[in-house]
Write an enzyme that holds these catalytic residues in place. Structure first.
Site, short mmCIF file in Angstrom:
data_model
loop_
_atom_site.label_atom_id
_atom_site.label_comp_id
_atom_site.label_asym_id
_atom_site.label_seq_id
_atom_site.Cartn_x
_atom_site.Cartn_y
_atom_site.Cartn_z
N THR A 33 -11.32 24.11 -36.85
CA THR A 33 -12.27 23.64 -35.84
C THR A 33 -11.72 23.78 -34.43
O THR A 33 -12.32 23.27 -33.48
CB THR A 33 -12.66 22.17 -36.10
N ASP A 47 -6.82 15.59 -29.31
CA ASP A 47 -6.25 16.32 -30.43
C ASP A 47 -4.86 16.86 -30.11
O ASP A 47 -3.99 16.93 -30.97
CB ASP A 47 -7.17 17.49 -30.82
N ASN A 103 -2.19 23.31 -36.45
CA ASN A 103 -3.47 23.95 -36.11
C ASN A 103 -3.43 25.46 -36.35
O ASN A 103 -4.13 25.97 -37.20
CB ASN A 103 -3.82 23.68 -34.65
N TYR A 112 -9.29 26.77 -31.99
CA TYR A 112 -9.49 28.11 -31.42
C TYR A 112 -10.19 29.02 -32.43
O TYR A 112 -11.02 29.86 -32.08
CB TYR A 112 -8.12 28.67 -31.03
#
Length: 281
Positions: A177, A61, A136, A179
């Site tokens: 999905t 990722d 993210n 931290y």
């Protein structure tokens, strides 16, 4: 699609999968360029051929998140081949990638648009640091390890709450999905447009994750817990350090104007993908 850019991490470069993918593309009449190694330090230096129609990442990722900056700059869709531990963002693996190459070349796929966060550090005099984006999350945490910090969070200029704790996570649905999930935050369908706010180890019984409207403007500051306290926190965007945060400075976060385009090959629902990934742990 006929021309691809393959971006790989160091570990993948030394394996057999990368040359196999290159050979498969060329055997199907396609072309590709390859970047591997330390490209993540300076992703802006990666040269992208004007013919490139798709970016394929080979790694985990983290590799896909790093390559998303390149995809965003050039408005190119991307897809990830997982060679990491779990790979929530990478739809493919070493078995499925070769079938996926057929689908890419034959234009049998769909594209999902993923929102990003945009933000900066602002000084007391109003001067702004570098504008940064995150696929993210934006994470604010203590710079001195196990140091409890007093956080104050404002939404659209109004104080939402203040708390003592180890940090704060502002996550996109894509980052729900990551931290955020580890900190007991909610998991959200990545196609939605919301901002997730999850405290890290809050020292209170009534501080919980909150799902905010994507149009909300968020400001976070830190304060002194006692007179001689000199707290400092580190603010990072997708793991990239933005600046240090001290009393008087603030982190400003909002939805970015642009979106990352990610390739999907099946009609598998988000819930089914999550179930499969959870079984792989």
């Amino acid at each position: 699609m006929n021309h691809f850019l393959i971006i790989a991490n160091d570990r993948t470069r030394r394996g057999e999968l990368l040359p196999q993918i290159v050979e498969a593309i060329r055997n199907k009449g396609g072309g590709c360029d390859i970047y591997a190694g330390n490209w993540r330090r300076n992703p802006q230096d990666v040269e992208v051929d004007a013919k490139t129609e798709c970016i394929i990442t080979v790694g985990g990722d983290g590799t896909l998140i790093g390559a998303s900056k390149i995809a965003l700059e050039h408005n190119i869709p991307l897809v990830g081949v997982n060679r990491g531990h779990l790979g929530y963002l990478c739809d493919l693996d070493e078995q499925s990638v070769f079938t996926a190459l057929d689908a890419l070349i034959e234009e049998r796929f769909s594209i999902e648009e993923r929102m990003l966060l945009s933000g900066h550090i602002e000084d007391e005099d109003g001067s702004r640091g570098k504008q940064m984006r995150a696929l993210n999350d934006v994470v604010i945490s203590s710079h001195h390890g196990l140091q409890v910090i007093h956080f104050m969070v404002y939404i659209n200029g109004e104080l939402l709450y203040s708390f003592n704790g180890d940090g704060m996570i502002f996550a996109t649905p894509t980052g729900s999905t990551a931290y955020n999930m580890s900190a007991n935050g909610p998991i959200v369908d990545p196609k939605t447009d919301v901002i997730l706010m999850t405290p890290i180890n809050p020292h209170t019984l009534n501080t919980r994750s909150i799902v905010l409207d994507a149009s909300d403007r968020i400001t976070l500051t830190i304060g002194r817990r006692h007179a001689d306290d000199e707290p400092t926190a580190a603010a990072s965007f997708d793991g990239e350090m933005a600046d240090m945060l001290s009393p008087g400075k603030k982190v400003c976060v909002r939805r970015a104007k642009d979106k990352v385009r990610m390739i999907r090959f099946t009609d598998m629902s988000f819930l089914e993908r999550i179930r499969r990934k959870m079984r792989e742990q």
